[in-house]
Design a protein around this motif. Structure first.
Motif, PDB file in Angstrom:
ATOM      1  N   ILE A   1       7.610  -3.851 -15.677  1.00  0.00           N
ATOM      2  CA  ILE A   1       7.039  -5.045 -16.308  1.00  0.00           C
ATOM      3  C   ILE A   1       6.881  -6.158 -15.282  1.00  0.00           C
ATOM      4  N   PHE A   2       7.880  -6.305 -14.419  1.00  0.00           N
ATOM      5  CA  PHE A   2       7.804  -7.334 -13.376  1.00  0.00           C
ATOM      6  C   PHE A   2       6.603  -7.098 -12.460  1.00  0.00           C
ATOM      7  N   VAL A   3       6.416  -5.868 -12.015  1.00  0.00           N
ATOM      8  CA  VAL A   3       5.313  -5.558 -11.096  1.00  0.00           C
ATOM      9  C   VAL A   3       3.967  -5.731 -11.787  1.00  0.00           C
ATOM     10  N   ILE A   4       3.880  -5.366 -13.054  1.00  0.00           N
ATOM     11  CA  ILE A   4       2.626  -5.545 -13.793  1.00  0.00           C
ATOM     12  C   ILE A   4       2.255  -7.025 -13.858  1.00  0.00           C
ATOM     13  N   GLU A   5       3.231  -7.871 -14.185  1.00  0.00           N
ATOM     14  CA  GLU A   5       2.969  -9.311 -14.231  1.00  0.00           C
ATOM     15  C   GLU A   5       2.609  -9.849 -12.852  1.00  0.00           C
ATOM     16  N   LEU A   6       3.280  -9.349 -11.833  1.00  0.00           N
ATOM     17  CA  LEU A   6       3.029  -9.817 -10.474  1.00  0.00           C
ATOM     18  C   LEU A   6       1.623  -9.457 -10.007  1.00  0.00           C
ATOM     19  N   THR A   7       1.195  -8.234 -10.265  1.00  0.00           N
ATOM     20  CA  THR A   7      -0.147  -7.825  -9.840  1.00  0.00           C
ATOM     21  C   THR A   7      -1.226  -8.592 -10.604  1.00  0.00           C
ATOM     22  N   ASP A   8      -0.995  -8.821 -11.892  1.00  0.00           N
ATOM     23  CA  ASP A   8      -1.954  -9.629 -12.655  1.00  0.00           C
ATOM     24  C   ASP A   8      -2.052 -11.038 -12.087  1.00  0.00           C
TER      25      ASP A   8
ATOM     26  N   SER B   1       3.071 -11.543   1.439  1.00  0.00           N
ATOM     27  CA  SER B   1       4.180 -11.398   2.388  1.00  0.00           C
ATOM     28  C   SER B   1       5.511 -11.219   1.670  1.00  0.00           C
ATOM     29  N   ARG B   2       5.663 -11.853   0.506  1.00  0.00           N
ATOM     30  CA  ARG B   2       6.911 -11.746  -0.248  1.00  0.00           C
ATOM     31  C   ARG B   2       7.034 -10.416  -0.991  1.00  0.00           C
ATOM     32  N   MET B   3       5.945  -9.708  -1.141  1.00  0.00           N
ATOM     33  CA  MET B   3       5.976  -8.466  -1.904  1.00  0.00           C
ATOM     34  C   MET B   3       6.731  -7.354  -1.188  1.00  0.00           C
ATOM     35  N   SER B   4       7.132  -7.591   0.040  1.00  0.00           N
ATOM     36  CA  SER B   4       7.981  -6.612   0.724  1.00  0.00           C
ATOM     37  C   SER B   4       9.316  -6.448   0.002  1.00  0.00           C
ATOM     38  N   ALA B   5       9.691  -7.439  -0.829  1.00  0.00           N
ATOM     39  CA  ALA B   5      10.931  -7.343  -1.608  1.00  0.00           C
ATOM     40  C   ALA B   5      10.863  -6.240  -2.659  1.00  0.00           C
ATOM     41  N   LEU B   6       9.670  -5.731  -2.932  1.00  0.00           N
ATOM     42  CA  LEU B   6       9.522  -4.664  -3.922  1.00  0.00           C
ATOM     43  C   LEU B   6       9.905  -3.298  -3.369  1.00  0.00           C
ATOM     44  N   LYS B   7      10.113  -3.213  -2.074  1.00  0.00           N
ATOM     45  CA  LYS B   7      10.440  -1.930  -1.462  1.00  0.00           C
ATOM     46  C   LYS B   7      11.764  -1.413  -2.021  1.00  0.00           C
ATOM     47  N   GLY B   8      11.741  -0.192  -2.481  1.00  0.00           N
ATOM     48  CA  GLY B   8      12.945   0.424  -3.030  1.00  0.00           C
ATOM     49  C   GLY B   8      13.035   0.378  -4.538  1.00  0.00           C
ATOM     50  N   LEU B   9      12.153  -0.381  -5.203  1.00  0.00           N
ATOM     51  CA  LEU B   9      12.177  -0.419  -6.663  1.00  0.00           C
ATOM     52  C   LEU B   9      11.700   0.922  -7.229  1.00  0.00           C
ATOM     53  N   GLU B  10      12.366   1.374  -8.268  1.00  0.00           N
ATOM     54  CA  GLU B  10      11.959   2.606  -8.938  1.00  0.00           C
ATOM     55  C   GLU B  10      10.909   2.267  -9.992  1.00  0.00           C
ATOM     56  N   LEU B  11       9.691   2.721  -9.746  1.00  0.00           N
ATOM     57  CA  LEU B  11       8.569   2.416 -10.629  1.00  0.00           C
ATOM     58  C   LEU B  11       7.972   3.694 -11.190  1.00  0.00           C
ATOM     59  N   ARG B  12       7.364   3.550 -12.351  1.00  0.00           N
ATOM     60  CA  ARG B  12       6.601   4.663 -12.893  1.00  0.00           C
ATOM     61  C   ARG B  12       5.366   4.909 -12.031  1.00  0.00           C
ATOM     62  N   MET B  13       4.831   6.110 -12.146  1.00  0.00           N
ATOM     63  CA  MET B  13       3.659   6.459 -11.349  1.00  0.00           C
ATOM     64  C   MET B  13       2.491   5.525 -11.645  1.00  0.00           C
ATOM     65  N   THR B  14       2.299   5.186 -12.916  1.00  0.00           N
ATOM     66  CA  THR B  14       1.184   4.306 -13.275  1.00  0.00           C
ATOM     67  C   THR B  14       1.376   2.909 -12.689  1.00  0.00           C
ATOM     68  N   THR B  15       2.608   2.412 -12.706  1.00  0.00           N
ATOM     69  CA  THR B  15       2.878   1.084 -12.140  1.00  0.00           C
ATOM     70  C   THR B  15       2.715   1.096 -10.630  1.00  0.00           C
ATOM     71  N   SER B  16       3.198   2.157  -9.991  1.00  0.00           N
ATOM     72  CA  SER B  16       3.050   2.278  -8.546  1.00  0.00           C
ATOM     73  C   SER B  16       1.578   2.326  -8.147  1.00  0.00           C
ATOM     74  N   THR B  17       0.792   3.058  -8.916  1.00  0.00           N
ATOM     75  CA  THR B  17      -0.649   3.124  -8.645  1.00  0.00           C
ATOM     76  C   THR B  17      -1.305   1.768  -8.854  1.00  0.00           C
ATOM     77  N   ARG B  18      -0.855   1.051  -9.866  1.00  0.00           N
ATOM     78  CA  ARG B  18      -1.391  -0.287 -10.136  1.00  0.00           C
ATOM     79  C   ARG B  18      -1.101  -1.226  -8.970  1.00  0.00           C
ATOM     80  N   LEU B  19       0.118  -1.178  -8.456  1.00  0.00           N
ATOM     81  CA  LEU B  19       0.492  -2.022  -7.324  1.00  0.00           C
ATOM     82  C   LEU B  19      -0.316  -1.657  -6.084  1.00  0.00           C
ATOM     83  N   LYS B  20      -0.458  -0.364  -5.848  1.00  0.00           N
ATOM     84  CA  LYS B  20      -1.214   0.093  -4.686  1.00  0.00           C
ATOM     85  C   LYS B  20      -2.677  -0.341  -4.784  1.00  0.00           C
TER      86      LYS B  20
END
Length: 358
Positions: free
Chosen positions: A227-234, A250-269
Motif C-alpha cells: 500500500i505504501f509503494v502504491i501511494e508513493l508511485t501515484d 533519490s529517497r526511494m533507495s529506502a525501499l530496497k529490501g521491502l517484500e512486495l507482491r509481484m504486481t506492486t514490484s512491477t508497478r514500482l519498476k
C-alpha cells in the motif's frame, strides 16, 4: 522570578493572536462576497514565520528550552506552531474559533486553518462528542493534504512540524490515532505515505509500516509495504517540480529490501522506468532520467543491461533528442578521458618523486 513575567507576556501575546484570528473569522462569516480572500489571508497569517522581534516578546532569551515549536522547519518558528500548543494548554481559548470554523466548513482554506491550529488539540484534549470527532478527523486529513501540497509546489518544508507530529505523535502512537475513526486513520496513513520521503523521515519507514491500520482491500493489493509503494508511485507521477522529483527518486533507495507482491514490484519498476526516457508522458529532464536509472538499477539489479538496450531503441523514436544525446555522450567520454589522463599524470608524478627520494 524571571520565568513568571515571561510566561505572562507569552500568554498575553498569544491571547491577542487568538482574538485577532477570531475577529478575522467573524469578518469572513459576515462578508460572503469577500470570504475566500479573508480566509486565504488568515491562512497565510497563521502559516507565517515569526520575526525575531516577536520571538523576543514571546520567549525569554535566557530560557534554556522554548518548547516543541523550536523544531519548526528550516530553523524557523511559525505562528501555527505556537498556537497549536497554546490551544492544547488552554482549550477554552480556542472554543469560539472552533465554532466559527465549523460554520465555515465548506469554504476554501478552512480545513487548512483547522489542521494548523487544532492538530494537537484534536489528539491531546478530551473530546466527548463522537460525531464531532468524525468531522474533525476528516477535516484534519483534508487540510493537511492541501497544506503538504503547498510545500511540494514551493519545494519548502515550512509545515515539517505538522507532518512530524502526525507521523511520530499520532500514527505511531495507537492511543492517539484511535481517537479518530478507522477510515480517518486509513486516510491519514495514506497521506503520510505520500509525503514521507519529501520530509526526509524515511528512517521511520519500518516502524511506520508496522503501525498501519487494516485495509479492507488488503487481500487484493497486499500488505502495508504494498500500500505504501502504491501511494508513493501515484504521488511521484503527479509531481511537476524537478527538485522535488529528484528528491523523491533519490529517497526511494529506502525501499530496497521491502517484500512486495509481484504486481506492486512491477508497478514500482514501471513508475521509475517512465522517468528514464525523454518525452511524454513525464518529460523528465536529463538529471531526473539519470537519477531514475540509478534508483532503478539499485532496486532491481537483475535485468539492468537489457533495460538499457531497450531504452536505447526507444530513444530512436525521439529524433529531436539525438543531437543533445550525442553531445552529452561526447562530453561524457571527453570528461572520462581527461580524468583518466589526469589520474595517470598524477600517478607518474608521484612515482618520480618517490624515485628521487630513494
Amino acid at each position: 522570578m524571571m520565568q513568571q513575567p515571561s510566561a505572562d507576556r507569552r500568554s498575553t501575546y498569544l491571547d491577542a493572536l487568538s482574538l485577532d484570528i477570531e475577529r478575522k473569522l467573524q469578518k469572513a462569516l459576515s462578508s460572503p462576497g469577500q470570504r475566500p480572500d479573508f480566509l486565504q489571508q488568515l491562512f497565510a497569517d497563521v502559516a507565517l514565520e515569526i520575526e525575531d522581534r516577536a520571538l523576543d516578546i514571546i520567549f525569554n532569551k535566557d530560557e534554556d528550552q522554548v518548547n516543541s515549536a523550536d523544531d519548526a522547519t528550516e530553523n524557523s518558528i511559525c505562528f501555527y506552531d505556537l498556537l497549536a500548543d497554546y490551544y492544547v494548554g488552554a482549550p477554552e481559548k480556542g472554543k469560539r474559533i472552533l465554532d466559527l470554523i465549523v460554520q465555515l466548513w465548506s469554504q476554501s482554506f478552512v480545513s487548512h486553518i483547522f489542521a494548523l491550529l487544532f492538530h494537537k488539540w484534536l489528539f491531546e484534549v478530551s473530546i466527548e462528542n463522537t460525531e464531532a470527532l468524525l468531522r474533525y478527523g476528516s477535516a484534519l486529513v483534508q487540510g493537511a493534504t492541501n497544506i503538504f501540497w503547498i510545500d511540494i509546489q514551493t519545494n519548502r518544508r515550512r509545515f515539517l512540524s505538522l507532518f512530524t507530529y502526525l507521523l511520530e505523535e499520532v500514527a505511531l502512537v495507537p492511543d492517539r490515532s484511535n481517537k479518530i475513526s478507522l477510515q480517518a486513520r486509513r486516510d491519514l496513513c495514506l497521506l503520510l505515505s505520500r509525503f514521507l520521503f519529501f520530509y526526509n523521515l524515511d528512517e521511520l519507514l519500518e516502524i511506520f509500516l508496522k503501525n498501519f491500520p487494516t485495509f479492507p482491500n488488503a487481500f487484493l493489493v497486499g500488505g502495508p509495504a504494498d500500500i505504501f509503494v502504491i501511494e508513493l508511485t501515484d504521488q511521484l507521477q503527479k509531481l511537476k517540480v524537478e527538485p522535488v522529483v529528484l528528491h523523491y527518486i533519490s529517497r526511494m533507495s529506502a525501499l530496497k529490501g521491502l517484500e512486495l507482491r509481484m504486481t506492486t514490484s512491477t508497478r514500482l519498476k514501471a513508475c521509475l522506468y517512465s522517468f528514464t526516457s525523454p518525452g511524454g508522458p513525464m518529460y523528465p529532464t536529463r538529471a531526473v532520467r539519470h537519477a531514475a536509472w540509478n534508483t532503478l538499477n539499485l532496486l532491481f539489479p537483475v535485468g539492468q543491461y537489457p533495460r538499457h538496450v531497450i531504452s536505447l531503441f526507444f530513444r530512436l523514436l525521439y529524433p529531436w533528442y539525438w543531437p543533445s544525446s550525442c553531445w552529452n555522450f561526447i562530453m561524457t567520454c571527453v570528461r572520462a578521458v581527461v580524468h583518466y589522463i589526469l589520474k595517470v599524470l598524477v600517478s607518474c608524478w608521484e612515482n618520480i618523486r618517490k624515485s628521487k627520494r630513494t
